[in-house]
Enzyme design. Structure first.
Site, PDB file in Angstrom:
ATOM      1  N   HIS A  67      20.688   0.332 -20.756  1.00  0.00           N
ATOM      2  CA  HIS A  67      19.973  -0.734 -20.047  1.00  0.00           C
ATOM      3  C   HIS A  67      18.515  -0.633 -20.469  1.00  0.00           C
ATOM      4  CE1 HIS A  67      23.407  -1.367 -17.235  1.00  0.00           C
ATOM      5  NE2 HIS A  67      23.595  -0.070 -17.470  1.00  0.00           N
ATOM      6  N   HIS A  92      26.353  -7.812 -22.550  1.00  0.00           N
ATOM      7  CA  HIS A  92      25.626  -7.213 -21.432  1.00  0.00           C
ATOM      8  C   HIS A  92      24.855  -5.971 -21.862  1.00  0.00           C
ATOM      9  CE1 HIS A  92      27.765  -9.905 -18.808  1.00  0.00           C
ATOM     10  NE2 HIS A  92      28.938  -9.355 -19.077  1.00  0.00           N
ATOM     11  N   HIS A 119      26.534   3.469 -22.637  1.00  0.00           N
ATOM     12  CA  HIS A 119      25.836   2.216 -22.910  1.00  0.00           C
ATOM     13  C   HIS A 119      24.411   2.322 -22.391  1.00  0.00           C
ATOM     14  CE1 HIS A 119      27.517   1.818 -18.831  1.00  0.00           C
ATOM     15  NE2 HIS A 119      26.377   1.204 -18.584  1.00  0.00           N
ATOM     16  N   THR A 166      27.138  -0.427 -11.445  1.00  0.00           N
ATOM     17  CA  THR A 166      25.978  -1.309 -11.315  1.00  0.00           C
ATOM     18  C   THR A 166      26.224  -2.695 -11.896  1.00  0.00           C
ATOM     19  OG1 THR A 166      24.998  -0.480 -13.378  1.00  0.00           O
ATOM     20  CG2 THR A 166      24.394   0.650 -11.333  1.00  0.00           C
ATOM     21  N   THR A 167      27.474  -2.999 -12.211  1.00  0.00           N
ATOM     22  CA  THR A 167      27.862  -4.344 -12.641  1.00  0.00           C
ATOM     23  C   THR A 167      29.124  -4.727 -11.876  1.00  0.00           C
ATOM     24  OG1 THR A 167      29.235  -3.492 -14.429  1.00  0.00           O
ATOM     25  CG2 THR A 167      26.956  -4.004 -14.974  1.00  0.00           C
ATOM     26  N   GLU A 223      17.669   1.284 -14.713  1.00  0.00           N
ATOM     27  CA  GLU A 223      18.280   0.779 -13.486  1.00  0.00           C
ATOM     28  C   GLU A 223      17.739   1.550 -12.284  1.00  0.00           C
ATOM     29  OE1 GLU A 223      21.662  -1.901 -13.998  1.00  0.00           O
ATOM     30  OE2 GLU A 223      22.710   0.038 -14.114  1.00  0.00           O
TER      31      GLU A 223
END
Length: 307
Positions: free
Chosen positions: A117, A88, A115, A224-225, A127
């Site tokens: 995005h 992911h 992490h 957000t996951t 995001e």
């Protein structure tokens, strides 16, 4: 941010990694529209993230966020860390006491991982959005309430507002490499495929943040996951960090599939769609907010008083 149980699995709703095809993805039949049907999911509930930050509606507040252990010169910094491609995102698991407090936060928080995005194109990837516009990438540093909970998993499952705190940093494309990200970029080459891990030499985490860390947005939201738990205090730095196009493309070179899988799928566009604000307040914190307002008042007085 993602789902599981201790630090190797500290992806507890922050990033769940399995050796087989995950129950959720960012695209297709297992994409975001599917997340609300997962067991234990809060993804269709209230206070969801990410959001579009309307800067004109942000309420000014005074406060300063303090960082301890983020600097290599501090005694709790510099522990060896590892990076993993969990299918992911690229996630760095932290060791040592990386702590934040203040700036409107309700407790002291300890970072356990960060992490990224990113998008397949430079006009998307982050995001969160600011006034409808997105950045090409966004970094999340995930913390849990260090005073009231034993680990990230415990904090997330508490379902208490503010049990988790995430510091978000936008990444934008500049003209040259950002030397503070060099160590990270070198490590990414060792985690090209899902499930691969690599050792990361100690580096200064504070240097990954923008030069100005005094101004930031704050709102209450969710991971957000999946399972999208609504217990996150978000801190979103107003100033973005500049990296080069080459460095951004290094993220895009990663794969969301195992090395043995065919066809290989590039890991891109790993962001959740924007969620409705639904009446929540967004604040803009700055150390000098009140001083600035008082200066304005004095200026008005000086121009309107007869003496």
């Amino acid at each position: 941010m993602f789902a599981s149980v201790v630090l190797s699995v500290t992806l507890v709703s922050v990033h769940a990694f399995t050796a087989h095809r995950p129950l959720w993805t960012y695209h297709g039949p297992t994409g975001p529209a599917h997340w609300s049907r997962l067991e234990g999911s809060h993804c269709a509930g209230p206070s969801q993230s990410p959001i579009d930050i309307n800067t004109q509606d942000a309420i000014a507040k005074t406060g300063k966020l303090t960082f301890h252990g983020y600097n290599l010169k501090e005694e709790d910094a510099g522990h060896p860390v590892d990076i993993i491609n969990n299918g992911h995102s690229a996630q760095v698991n932290l060791a040592g006491n990386y702590l934040i407090k203040g700036g409107g936060l309700s407790s002291t928080y300890k970072a356990v991982q960060f992490h990224f995005h990113w998008g397949s194109h430079n006009d998307l990837g982050s995001e969160h959005a600011v006034d409808g516009a997105k950045y090409p990438a966004e970094m999340h540093i995930v913390h849990y309430d260090y005073i009231n909970y034993g680990n990230l998993s415990e904090a997330i499952t508490s379902q208490q507002p503010g049990a988790v705190a995430v510091v978000a940093v936008f990444l934008k494309v500049g003209g040259k490499d950002n030397p503070h990200y060099d160590q990270l970029m070198k490590s990414l080459s060792g985690v090209a495929y899902e499930g691969e891990e690599a050792y990361v030499e100690p580096f200064n985490l504070l240097n990954l943040l923008p030069p100005n860390i005094d101004r930031f947005y704050r709102y209450e939201g969710s991971l957000t996951t999946p399972n999208c738990d609504p217990d996150v205090s978000w801190t979103i730095m107003e100033e973005a960090v500049s990296i080069s196009q080459t460095q951004l493309d290094t993220f895009r070179s990663l794969y969301s599939t195992l090395e043995s899988e065919t066809p290989a799928e590039h890991l891109v566009d790993n962001f959740r769609p924007l969620q409705p604000l639904e009446g929540r307040q967004v604040y803009l914190y700055s150390p000098e907010t009140y001083a600035y307002k008082w200066h304005k008042v004095l200026t008005i007085i000086s121009f309107t008083d007869d003496w």
